[in-house]
Scaffold this motif. Sequence first.
Motif, PDB file in Angstrom:
ATOM      1  N   GLU A  25       0.811  -1.215   0.000  1.00  0.00           N
ATOM      2  CA  GLU A  25       0.000   0.000   0.000  1.00  0.00           C
ATOM      3  C   GLU A  25       0.846   1.267   0.000  1.00  0.00           C
ATOM      4  OE1 GLU A  25      -3.254   0.832  -0.351  1.00  0.00           O
ATOM      5  OE2 GLU A  25      -3.534  -1.250  -0.956  1.00  0.00           O
ATOM      6  N   ASP A  26       2.026   1.221   0.608  1.00  0.00           N
ATOM      7  CA  ASP A  26       2.916   2.388   0.601  1.00  0.00           C
ATOM      8  C   ASP A  26       3.365   2.717  -0.820  1.00  0.00           C
ATOM      9  OD1 ASP A  26       3.044   2.690   3.514  1.00  0.00           O
ATOM     10  OD2 ASP A  26       4.198   0.837   3.479  1.00  0.00           O
ATOM     11  N   VAL A  27       3.693   1.684  -1.589  1.00  0.00           N
ATOM     12  CA  VAL A  27       4.102   1.885  -2.981  1.00  0.00           C
ATOM     13  C   VAL A  27       2.914   2.406  -3.794  1.00  0.00           C
ATOM     14  CG1 VAL A  27       5.091   0.805  -5.039  1.00  0.00           C
ATOM     15  CG2 VAL A  27       5.798   0.031  -2.774  1.00  0.00           C
ATOM     16  N   PHE A  28       1.725   1.846  -3.533  1.00  0.00           N
ATOM     17  CA  PHE A  28       0.535   2.273  -4.261  1.00  0.00           C
ATOM     18  C   PHE A  28       0.254   3.764  -4.061  1.00  0.00           C
ATOM     19  CE2 PHE A  28      -1.824  -2.099  -4.501  1.00  0.00           C
ATOM     20  CZ  PHE A  28      -0.784  -2.586  -5.275  1.00  0.00           C
ATOM     21  N   LYS A  29       0.437   4.243  -2.834  1.00  0.00           N
ATOM     22  CA  LYS A  29       0.152   5.658  -2.556  1.00  0.00           C
ATOM     23  C   LYS A  29       1.064   6.572  -3.362  1.00  0.00           C
ATOM     24  CE  LYS A  29      -1.768   4.936   2.066  1.00  0.00           C
ATOM     25  NZ  LYS A  29      -1.548   5.055   3.532  1.00  0.00           N
ATOM     26  N   VAL A  30       2.335   6.190  -3.488  1.00  0.00           N
ATOM     27  CA  VAL A  30       3.266   6.983  -4.295  1.00  0.00           C
ATOM     28  C   VAL A  30       2.850   6.948  -5.763  1.00  0.00           C
ATOM     29  CG1 VAL A  30       5.645   7.121  -5.144  1.00  0.00           C
ATOM     30  CG2 VAL A  30       5.210   6.740  -2.713  1.00  0.00           C
ATOM     31  N   ALA A  31       2.530   5.749  -6.267  1.00  0.00           N
ATOM     32  CA  ALA A  31       2.119   5.616  -7.671  1.00  0.00           C
ATOM     33  C   ALA A  31       0.862   6.439  -7.942  1.00  0.00           C
ATOM     34  CB  ALA A  31       1.866   4.144  -8.003  1.00  0.00           C
ATOM     35  N   GLU A  32      -0.108   6.376  -7.042  1.00  0.00           N
ATOM     36  CA  GLU A  32      -1.341   7.146  -7.206  1.00  0.00           C
ATOM     37  C   GLU A  32      -1.054   8.641  -7.249  1.00  0.00           C
ATOM     38  OE1 GLU A  32      -4.570   4.185  -4.990  1.00  0.00           O
ATOM     39  OE2 GLU A  32      -3.381   5.613  -3.827  1.00  0.00           O
ATOM     40  N   GLU A  33      -0.172   9.088  -6.384  1.00  0.00           N
ATOM     41  CA  GLU A  33       0.144  10.516  -6.333  1.00  0.00           C
ATOM     42  C   GLU A  33       0.793  10.979  -7.631  1.00  0.00           C
ATOM     43  OE1 GLU A  33       0.067  14.135  -4.065  1.00  0.00           O
ATOM     44  OE2 GLU A  33      -0.860  12.166  -3.792  1.00  0.00           O
ATOM     45  N   VAL A  34       1.801  10.239  -8.083  1.00  0.00           N
ATOM     46  CA  VAL A  34       2.540  10.640  -9.294  1.00  0.00           C
ATOM     47  C   VAL A  34       1.648  10.551 -10.525  1.00  0.00           C
ATOM     48  CG1 VAL A  34       4.495  10.096 -10.800  1.00  0.00           C
ATOM     49  CG2 VAL A  34       4.761   9.949  -8.321  1.00  0.00           C
ATOM     50  N   LEU A  35       0.948   9.443 -10.690  1.00  0.00           N
ATOM     51  CA  LEU A  35       0.139   9.251 -11.901  1.00  0.00           C
ATOM     52  C   LEU A  35      -1.077  10.174 -11.911  1.00  0.00           C
ATOM     53  CD1 LEU A  35       0.361   5.365 -12.181  1.00  0.00           C
ATOM     54  CD2 LEU A  35       1.528   7.051 -13.604  1.00  0.00           C
ATOM     55  N   SER A  36      -1.734  10.313 -10.776  1.00  0.00           N
ATOM     56  CA  SER A  36      -2.897  11.187 -10.710  1.00  0.00           C
ATOM     57  C   SER A  36      -2.522  12.629 -11.020  1.00  0.00           C
ATOM     58  CB  SER A  36      -3.527  11.090  -9.315  1.00  0.00           C
ATOM     59  OG  SER A  36      -4.669  11.916  -9.232  1.00  0.00           O
ATOM     60  N   LYS A  37      -1.426  13.099 -10.433  1.00  0.00           N
ATOM     61  CA  LYS A  37      -0.981  14.475 -10.685  1.00  0.00           C
ATOM     62  C   LYS A  37      -0.557  14.667 -12.138  1.00  0.00           C
ATOM     63  CE  LYS A  37       0.535  16.171  -6.158  1.00  0.00           C
ATOM     64  NZ  LYS A  37       1.678  16.661  -5.367  1.00  0.00           N
ATOM     65  N   THR A  38       0.166  13.706 -12.669  1.00  0.00           N
ATOM     66  CA  THR A  38       0.677  13.837 -14.039  1.00  0.00           C
ATOM     67  C   THR A  38      -0.462  13.868 -15.050  1.00  0.00           C
ATOM     68  OG1 THR A  38       2.746  12.724 -13.452  1.00  0.00           O
ATOM     69  CG2 THR A  38       2.177  12.804 -15.788  1.00  0.00           C
ATOM     70  N   PHE A  39      -1.405  12.922 -14.939  1.00  0.00           N
ATOM     71  CA  PHE A  39      -2.496  12.872 -15.908  1.00  0.00           C
ATOM     72  C   PHE A  39      -3.438  14.063 -15.744  1.00  0.00           C
ATOM     73  CE2 PHE A  39      -0.844   8.748 -16.719  1.00  0.00           C
ATOM     74  CZ  PHE A  39      -1.330   8.372 -17.960  1.00  0.00           C
ATOM     75  N   SER A  40      -3.622  14.554 -14.518  1.00  0.00           N
ATOM     76  CA  SER A  40      -4.468  15.733 -14.304  1.00  0.00           C
ATOM     77  C   SER A  40      -3.792  16.993 -14.828  1.00  0.00           C
ATOM     78  CB  SER A  40      -4.776  15.889 -12.812  1.00  0.00           C
ATOM     79  OG  SER A  40      -5.509  14.792 -12.325  1.00  0.00           O
TER      80      SER A  40
END
Length: 605
Positions: free
Chosen positions: A259-274
């Motif tokens: 889950e720690d890795v997922f949170k980082v991935a979500e942050e980077v991908l969500s910000k980048t695509f937005s």
Amino acid sequence: MSEAHQIKNVMTTLNSVYRSHTCGEIRESDIGKEVILSGWIHKKRDHGGILFVDLRDNYGLTQIICRDNTRADIDNLRTESVITIKGKVVGRDKEACNNKLPTGMIEINTDSICVHSCCDVLPFQIAEDDNAPENTRLQFRFLELRKERVHKNILLRSDVVFFMRQTMYDLGFKEFQTPILTSSSPEGARDYIVPSRVHPGKFFALPQAPQQFKQLLMVSGFDRYFQIAPCFRDEDARADRSPGEFYQLDLEMSFVEQEDVFKVAEEVLSKTFSKFSTWQVTNKPFPRLKYDDVLNEYGIDKPDLRNPLKIKDVTSVFKNTEFKVFQGVLAEKGTVRSLKIDLKEAPSRKFFDDKIQNFQTQNGIGLGYLIFEKGNHKGGLAKVVSESEVSALKQEFNIIDSTICVIFFAAGAKKKALSALGKLRIELGREFDLIEKDTYKFCFITDFPMYELNEDTNKIEFSHNPFSMPQGGLEALNTKDPLTIAANQYDVVCNGYELSSGAIRNHSPEIMYRAFEIAGYSKEDVDAKFGGMIRAFKFGAPPHGGMAPGIDRIVMLLANESAIRDVIAFPMSQTVEDLLMGAPGTVSDKQLKECHIKIEMPKGT
């Protein structure tokens, strides 16, 4: 100070001889100014005594006007020649304004022209698409990169990489570079090998990924690592995969769980695509879907969640069937799977005939169907299914009398039936325009199998990354059927594309030896192939994990392109050749001798 003004100031300071402004920045507020512009001749239009020219540079287009005193300098120049002009900014007549261009309200009355470079006859047009062959476009890739769409894609790629790098620093990661020349390792694809001149008969390999090195960085005490990493794999080309080399946002973290890795991935991908798209992006947290569930519902491990169709298991509906085909499949412990699509009207008979033929050709198994239309059922299987089976299907799929729908059926071995319906699901989603528009649908796929059976050799192999920690650790490896063991392995999927793979890593020498033993590697094999990592793990290794989102695919999705080559500056061809630079090519006998290599060509070449 705005970015545009910063660019302008830099240009004025560094290139005052060639330009006072770029071709994309002049506005109505600049009317009356004397300007200098440099760029490529994009288009020419002769209106009697006046020649209108679109001048293009990296930043945009500006229309210039050449009259008798200047048009002689440009009349005989082909488009794509490079010039510098001096002139005065004037406003366009109202009827001549071009609202599609940022510079469309102004034009430049040209006073003088300096020709820097004349263009030869072009192999294809730049200002418009003339459907030139792909090999020609790749051979002259520097020209294709001048085309607006591709040019914007490469600029987008630069911006995306910069933003992702900045985001990683904001999240507390540090950037490290790992070796390009390294050792060969069994990571799934074929290596690119590099002969050693000073060690006869030995070879380096280009890294398929910085996998071992980033794990070693965690053992070295660096807590959060990332790198925009080049990776090299000798693979065949696909629309969504560049042959030869690709780039990924490689990251690794110590003392983390999944889950720690997922949170980082979500942050980077969500910000980048937005940041780089106006499309809707899946809200955090992204859905977590298990590998087995995904295969059962979508027939593929990278589902496009914009498509609402799902596969259903209807084996139980036909457990007592009198239909011989289904009977034979079930007797061999096969399965019957289905796919339902709601429609406004039933397709033609030809549609079904073509679907059945293509399905059989592609998958080697048959395709059946039933049409439910306003309380009645008909279609290919109507004569072989019983009333009780029809009733059960209606209940299973919540079919009411007003419904118009089609249910497709595939029967066979589970893996084959699911894979076949997975392809059909994608086809139907496209054909009937079911794909949700203007959205990026993300999910994590979890609980991948640790091992799989090679059907050709009947041997157990690693299913994905061999460095993943098996769920259940050493006990699972020692007590369970290897084909039932799940790995702490996960993927990020978006709109049907795998954007990233990752895992919580195996950091125990004992577990690593056992994991590789099951896949047929001896302790000596592991020491020889992964000696550096094994030694490191014996001196205190933290629990760690990470992933590596693919830069090329991310930019491809953001640019709304269907081919990955359109977001890579200098891509390989489908035949894995660099047609621009002529690679791969031959080398001299002297070079071969220095590397202790003798060429033995295949027979018939």
